[in-house]
Write a protein that holds these residues in place. Structure first.
Motif, PDB file in Angstrom:
ATOM      1  N   LEU A  71       0.821  -1.216   0.000  1.00 14.00           N
ATOM      2  CA  LEU A  71       0.000   0.000   0.000  1.00 14.00           C
ATOM      3  C   LEU A  71       0.853   1.263   0.000  1.00 14.00           C
ATOM      4  N   ARG A  72       1.994   1.220   0.641  1.00 15.58           N
ATOM      5  CA  ARG A  72       2.860   2.402   0.707  1.00 15.58           C
ATOM      6  C   ARG A  72       3.359   2.861  -0.658  1.00 15.58           C
ATOM      7  N   TYR A  73       3.368   1.963  -1.629  1.00 19.42           N
ATOM      8  CA  TYR A  73       3.877   2.302  -2.953  1.00 19.42           C
ATOM      9  C   TYR A  73       2.781   2.629  -3.967  1.00 19.42           C
ATOM     10  N   GLN A  74       1.558   2.781  -3.491  1.00 18.39           N
ATOM     11  CA  GLN A  74       0.471   3.142  -4.390  1.00 18.39           C
ATOM     12  C   GLN A  74       0.415   4.664  -4.526  1.00 18.39           C
ATOM     13  N   PRO A  75       0.201   5.183  -5.734  1.00 20.26           N
ATOM     14  CA  PRO A  75       0.284   6.627  -5.970  1.00 20.26           C
ATOM     15  C   PRO A  75      -0.951   7.432  -5.582  1.00 20.26           C
ATOM     16  N   THR A  76      -2.114   6.779  -5.488  1.00 18.60           N
ATOM     17  CA  THR A  76      -3.350   7.512  -5.195  1.00 18.60           C
ATOM     18  C   THR A  76      -4.189   6.749  -4.187  1.00 18.60           C
ATOM     19  N   VAL A  77      -5.154   7.436  -3.610  1.00 15.88           N
ATOM     20  CA  VAL A  77      -6.077   6.767  -2.688  1.00 15.88           C
ATOM     21  C   VAL A  77      -6.850   5.689  -3.438  1.00 15.88           C
ATOM     22  N   ARG A  78      -7.260   5.974  -4.672  1.00 14.22           N
ATOM     23  CA  ARG A  78      -7.987   4.970  -5.456  1.00 14.22           C
ATOM     24  C   ARG A  78      -7.152   3.701  -5.606  1.00 14.22           C
ATOM     25  N   ALA A  79      -5.868   3.845  -5.914  1.00 10.19           N
ATOM     26  CA  ALA A  79      -4.986   2.684  -6.061  1.00 10.19           C
ATOM     27  C   ALA A  79      -4.844   1.940  -4.738  1.00 10.19           C
ATOM     28  N   ILE A  80      -4.771   2.683  -3.650  1.00  6.26           N
ATOM     29  CA  ILE A  80      -4.690   2.059  -2.321  1.00  6.26           C
ATOM     30  C   ILE A  80      -5.949   1.253  -2.051  1.00  6.26           C
ATOM     31  N   VAL A  81      -7.108   1.872  -2.268  1.00  7.33           N
ATOM     32  CA  VAL A  81      -8.386   1.199  -2.021  1.00  7.33           C
ATOM     33  C   VAL A  81      -8.501  -0.043  -2.906  1.00  7.33           C
ATOM     34  N   GLU A  82      -8.121   0.069  -4.156  1.00  7.32           N
ATOM     35  CA  GLU A  82      -8.200  -1.082  -5.052  1.00  7.32           C
ATOM     36  C   GLU A  82      -7.308  -2.220  -4.577  1.00  7.32           C
ATOM     37  N   GLN A  83      -6.126  -1.919  -4.068  1.00 11.77           N
ATOM     38  CA  GLN A  83      -5.251  -2.961  -3.536  1.00 11.77           C
ATOM     39  C   GLN A  83      -5.832  -3.576  -2.265  1.00 11.77           C
ATOM     40  N   VAL A  84      -6.450  -2.761  -1.439  1.00 14.06           N
ATOM     41  CA  VAL A  84      -7.099  -3.284  -0.229  1.00 14.06           C
ATOM     42  C   VAL A  84      -8.214  -4.252  -0.634  1.00 14.06           C
TER      43      VAL A  84
END
Length: 171
Positions: free
Chosen positions: A83-96
Motif C-alpha cells: 500500500l505504501r507504494y500506491q500513488p493515489t487513494v484509489r490505487a490504495i483502495v483497489e489494492q485493499v
C-alpha cells in the motif's frame, strides 16, 4: 477470521476505560496464546463480541473509535508495504479490495464512481455488522488512507446505517 493485530490497541483502550482486558478476552473465548503471534487469525465473532461487550461494560459508545485512534498502516501487516507504494487513494483502495482476505473474512469493500465523486463502500458480512466493529473498521480505513497519502486526503463524509451516538465528540 480476522488477524490478531485487530486487537493491537485493545489492551490499552480497555485499561483506559477501566476494564480488565484479560477478563473480556476470557469472556469471549480468546486465549492469550492465540494473540501471541500478530499473524495469527482468530474467530471474527469473538472480536466483534469482545468490542461490543467492552463498549457496553464501559459505557463507551465510542469504544471502536478508541480502538482505531492509535492504529496505523503498519498494523495491517505485510500488505502495508504494498500500500505504501500506491500513488493515489484509489490505487490504495483497489489494492485493499484485491487483498482483503489477507486482513479478514468479514469485510467487503467496493468503489462506486459516478465520474465526479468516488464512494468507498465498506460492508460487513451478516452477523458481523455491529456498531463497534463497523466504526472501528471505517476509522482504521480513513486513518490508513490519510497516513498513506501523507495527510493530503480526507473523506468528504462518512455515513452509517446505525443511528448517531449520544455524544459525537470522539466521532
Amino acid at each position: 477470521q480476522v488477524r490478531v493485530t485487530a486487537l493491537q490497541t485493545y489492551f490499552n483502550v480497555a485499561r483506559f476505560v477501566g476494564l480488565d482486558p484479560y477478563h473480556f478476552l476470557r469472556l469471549n473465548r480468546i486465549r492469550p496464546e492465540d494473540i501471541a503471534n500478530p499473524e495469527n487469525m482468530i474467530a471474527a465473532s469473538a472480536l466483534v463480541n469482545l468490542q461490543e461487550d467492552s463498549a457496553a461494560a464501559s459505557g463507551r459508545e465510542d469504544f471502536g473509535l478508541l480502538i482505531a485512534e492509535s492504529r496505523s498502516v503498519a498494523s495491517l501487516g505485510p500488505i502495508s508495504l504494498l500500500l505504501r507504494y500506491q500513488p493515489t487513494v484509489r490505487a490504495i483502495v483497489e489494492q485493499v479490495i484485491v487483498n482483503m482476505k489477507l486482513l479478514n473474512d468479514i469485510v467487503q469493500a467496493t468503489v462506486q464512481d459516478d465520474g465526479r465523486f468516488a464512494m468507498v463502500r465498506i460492508e460487513h458480512l451478516p452477523g458481523y455488522a455491529r456498531r463497534q466493529v463497523i466504526e472501528s473498521t471505517v476509522a482504521i480505513a480513513c486513518r490508513c488512507y490519510r497516513e498513506l497519502m501523507a495527510g493530503a486526503w480526507q473523506p468528504e463524509s462518512n455515513a452509517f446505517r446505525h443511528g448517531a451516538p449520544a455524544s459525537v465528540e470522539t466521532h
